[in-house]
Write an enzyme that holds these catalytic residues in place. Sequence first.
Site, mmCIF file in Angstrom:
data_model
loop_
_atom_site.group_PDB
_atom_site.id
_atom_site.type_symbol
_atom_site.label_atom_id
_atom_site.label_comp_id
_atom_site.label_asym_id
_atom_site.label_seq_id
_atom_site.Cartn_x
_atom_site.Cartn_y
_atom_site.Cartn_z
ATOM 1 N N CYS A 257 8.973 -2.483 2.881
ATOM 2 C CA CYS A 257 8.607 -3.880 3.122
ATOM 3 C C CYS A 257 8.569 -4.123 4.634
ATOM 4 C CB CYS A 257 9.593 -4.816 2.436
ATOM 5 S SG CYS A 257 11.269 -4.619 3.022
ATOM 6 N N PRO A 258 7.926 -5.187 5.065
ATOM 7 C CA PRO A 258 7.866 -5.432 6.514
ATOM 8 C C PRO A 258 9.197 -5.969 7.038
ATOM 9 C CG PRO A 258 6.716 -7.164 5.323
ATOM 10 C CD PRO A 258 7.171 -6.190 4.295
ATOM 11 N N HIS B 205 9.945 8.264 14.248
ATOM 12 C CA HIS B 205 8.836 7.362 13.918
ATOM 13 C C HIS B 205 7.514 8.137 13.866
ATOM 14 C CE1 HIS B 205 7.807 2.849 13.931
ATOM 15 N NE2 HIS B 205 6.878 3.511 13.279
ATOM 16 N N ASP C 119 10.092 -6.732 -4.924
ATOM 17 C CA ASP C 119 9.143 -7.233 -3.932
ATOM 18 C C ASP C 119 9.240 -8.752 -3.957
ATOM 19 O OD1 ASP C 119 6.591 -8.090 -2.617
ATOM 20 O OD2 ASP C 119 6.158 -5.953 -2.644
ATOM 21 N N THR D 226 11.283 4.474 6.037
ATOM 22 C CA THR D 226 10.101 4.823 6.842
ATOM 23 C C THR D 226 9.377 3.538 7.235
ATOM 24 O OG1 THR D 226 8.811 5.091 4.816
ATOM 25 C CG2 THR D 226 9.693 7.104 5.798
ATOM 26 N N SER D 227 10.082 2.405 7.152
ATOM 27 C CA SER D 227 9.394 1.137 7.425
ATOM 28 C C SER D 227 9.716 0.614 8.827
ATOM 29 C CB SER D 227 9.736 0.119 6.342
ATOM 30 O OG SER D 227 8.882 -0.978 6.463
ATOM 31 N N ARG D 228 10.818 -0.090 8.981
ATOM 32 C CA ARG D 228 11.234 -0.549 10.302
ATOM 33 C C ARG D 228 12.762 -0.441 10.389
ATOM 34 N NH1 ARG D 228 6.856 0.310 11.652
ATOM 35 N NH2 ARG D 228 5.316 -1.072 12.582
ATOM 36 N N ASP E 225 13.162 7.456 9.487
ATOM 37 C CA ASP E 225 12.053 7.697 10.415
ATOM 38 C C ASP E 225 12.032 6.613 11.480
ATOM 39 O OD1 ASP E 225 9.654 9.133 11.251
ATOM 40 O OD2 ASP E 225 8.566 7.337 10.630
ATOM 41 N N LYS F 266 0.822 -1.217 0.000
ATOM 42 C CA LYS F 266 0.000 0.000 0.000
ATOM 43 C C LYS F 266 0.861 1.274 0.000
ATOM 44 C CE LYS F 266 -2.125 -1.873 3.555
ATOM 45 N NZ LYS F 266 -1.717 -3.282 3.342
ATOM 46 N N ILE F 267 1.837 1.307 0.916
ATOM 47 C CA ILE F 267 2.641 2.533 1.041
ATOM 48 C C ILE F 267 3.611 2.659 -0.138
ATOM 49 C CG2 ILE F 267 4.351 3.710 2.479
ATOM 50 C CD1 ILE F 267 2.996 2.311 4.933
ATOM 51 N N GLU G 91 15.318 1.926 18.435
ATOM 52 C CA GLU G 91 14.502 3.109 18.780
ATOM 53 C C GLU G 91 13.636 2.925 20.021
ATOM 54 O OE1 GLU G 91 12.029 3.221 15.157
ATOM 55 O OE2 GLU G 91 10.283 2.799 16.419
HETATM 56 P P1 NAI Z 1 1.862 -3.911 2.827
HETATM 57 O O1 NAI Z 1 1.669 -5.203 3.523
HETATM 58 O O2 NAI Z 1 0.741 -3.303 2.061
HETATM 59 O O3 NAI Z 1 3.109 -4.026 1.834
HETATM 60 C C1 NAI Z 1 4.310 -4.674 2.166
HETATM 61 C C2 NAI Z 1 4.947 -5.155 0.876
HETATM 62 O O4 NAI Z 1 6.212 -5.732 1.203
HETATM 63 C C3 NAI Z 1 4.119 -6.243 0.161
HETATM 64 O O5 NAI Z 1 3.981 -5.930 -1.213
HETATM 65 C C4 NAI Z 1 4.938 -7.499 0.371
HETATM 66 O O6 NAI Z 1 4.819 -8.412 -0.699
HETATM 67 C C5 NAI Z 1 6.344 -6.915 0.445
HETATM 68 N N1 NAI Z 1 7.295 -7.846 1.037
HETATM 69 C C6 NAI Z 1 7.071 -8.827 1.950
HETATM 70 N N2 NAI Z 1 8.225 -9.492 2.209
HETATM 71 C C7 NAI Z 1 9.172 -8.912 1.439
HETATM 72 C C8 NAI Z 1 10.555 -9.157 1.250
HETATM 73 N N3 NAI Z 1 11.178 -10.158 1.899
HETATM 74 N N4 NAI Z 1 11.236 -8.378 0.379
HETATM 75 C C9 NAI Z 1 10.599 -7.397 -0.317
HETATM 76 N N5 NAI Z 1 9.294 -7.114 -0.175
HETATM 77 C C10 NAI Z 1 8.593 -7.855 0.694
HETATM 78 O O7 NAI Z 1 2.392 -2.911 3.963
HETATM 79 P P2 NAI Z 1 2.328 -1.312 3.974
HETATM 80 O O8 NAI Z 1 1.056 -0.876 4.586
HETATM 81 O O9 NAI Z 1 2.724 -0.789 2.651
HETATM 82 O O10 NAI Z 1 3.474 -0.993 5.048
HETATM 83 C C11 NAI Z 1 4.840 -1.278 4.796
HETATM 84 C C12 NAI Z 1 5.629 -1.152 6.087
HETATM 85 O O11 NAI Z 1 5.624 0.209 6.502
HETATM 86 C C13 NAI Z 1 5.029 -1.921 7.283
HETATM 87 O O12 NAI Z 1 5.500 -3.251 7.315
HETATM 88 C C14 NAI Z 1 5.499 -1.129 8.460
HETATM 89 O O13 NAI Z 1 6.666 -1.738 8.978
HETATM 90 C C15 NAI Z 1 5.865 0.247 7.899
HETATM 91 N N6 NAI Z 1 5.069 1.327 8.488
HETATM 92 C C16 NAI Z 1 5.725 2.396 9.069
HETATM 93 C C17 NAI Z 1 5.036 3.444 9.631
HETATM 94 C C18 NAI Z 1 5.734 4.634 10.226
HETATM 95 O O14 NAI Z 1 5.103 5.437 10.936
HETATM 96 N N7 NAI Z 1 7.007 4.842 9.977
HETATM 97 C C19 NAI Z 1 3.565 3.426 9.660
HETATM 98 C C20 NAI Z 1 2.961 2.293 8.970
HETATM 99 C C21 NAI Z 1 3.705 1.287 8.431
#
Ligand code: NAI
Length: 345
Positions: free
Chosen positions: A202-203, A292, A174, A229-231, A255, A154-155, A260
Amino acid sequence: MIKTAFFDTKEYDKTSFEQHGRTDEIEYKFLETKLTEDTAELARGCDVVCVFVNDTVNDAVIDKLYSYGVKLIALRCAGYNNVDVEHAFGKIHVVHVPAYSPYAVAEHAAALLLTSVRRIHKAYNRTRDFNFSIGGLTGFDLHGKTAGIIGTGKIGRIFIDICRGFGMNVIAYDAFPAKDSGIEYVSLDELFARSDVISLHCPLTADTKHMINEEAIEKMKKGVVILNTSRGALIDAEALLAGIRSRKVGAACLDVYEEEADIFFEDRSGHILNDELLSRLISMPNVIVTSHQAFLTEEALSNIAEATAANIMSYFTNDGICDNELCYRCGKIHECRKERKERCF
Ligand code: NAI
């Protein structure tokens, strides 16, 4: 009333949950402390614990919560790497908020990118001091540059649209590429070699931990801008610092940071920061750290409160069935119970 122990409460959480958290049906016990083995006790007598990104929900905490009769762990965030979902299986159901505003995070990544490449963080400090010189503030055009996006969920996809809006070429990696998306998927190595900007979406999993390490940085273009901005633990921060010091990495915008948990979200000004690595990163002129906060928009906060409350209500009024349940078996076994609209256990 459904009693909910709400850990790691900040003022903005209270405001949004009091407004959007269905307080006529859910009673929140707002606790400032994070959930840990020592504080789990505070959830005694509650049906639900509501947690955020830096609460500890490991096997020991889950066992304690289970013994107190807690039935549901409701994450008020998307990422769930801090929860031992496998250990919770059969004991306590876990729900999360899969999407609350992917725009908030993608736009924050864009804000960091623009700030970094146009040296806005430097200019802001200069003009506040009536220093109107522009020496050392030379940036570069994003137009025509290549953005490498890791994780096209999504992001990541919204960030791709933003990059395309700037006239950037976009390539992506991905583990599960989206079909017919019009996205040019490449291998990780090719992404590292071709990208001027790399953004992580990615997660955090066992596979992705430290995916940006010394070896990966070695393969990147000189001057690459890295956005996270992920983890935090997607990046080996020692290797990133070494890349910055060797001038291989042109800039980093973070971020999130692996260590952290005990630092971010708190006012540490006036204290000596014990994290040497973070101090050194922050001291670099081409590193921008935010605490964050990518999720922190009004829209995201109200969506989080509404979705968390809906998850809780769905669990307690719909025979324990909730679309946003996290189950370690889902997607891995032949027949997923959630897909059959049943509870996972
Ligand atoms: P999502 O689940 O929609 O997308 C994650 C994508 O990563 C998917 O397309 C998935 O196939 C891919 N993926 C899974 N394993 C992978 C790998 N080994 N290598 C490459 N790609 C892989 O998640 P969304 O909503 O886009 O969020 C992404 C990340 O953003 C979350 O996991 C979270 O950690 C982080 N996040 C950070 C925030 C912040 O405030 N900084 C707030 C919300 C989310």
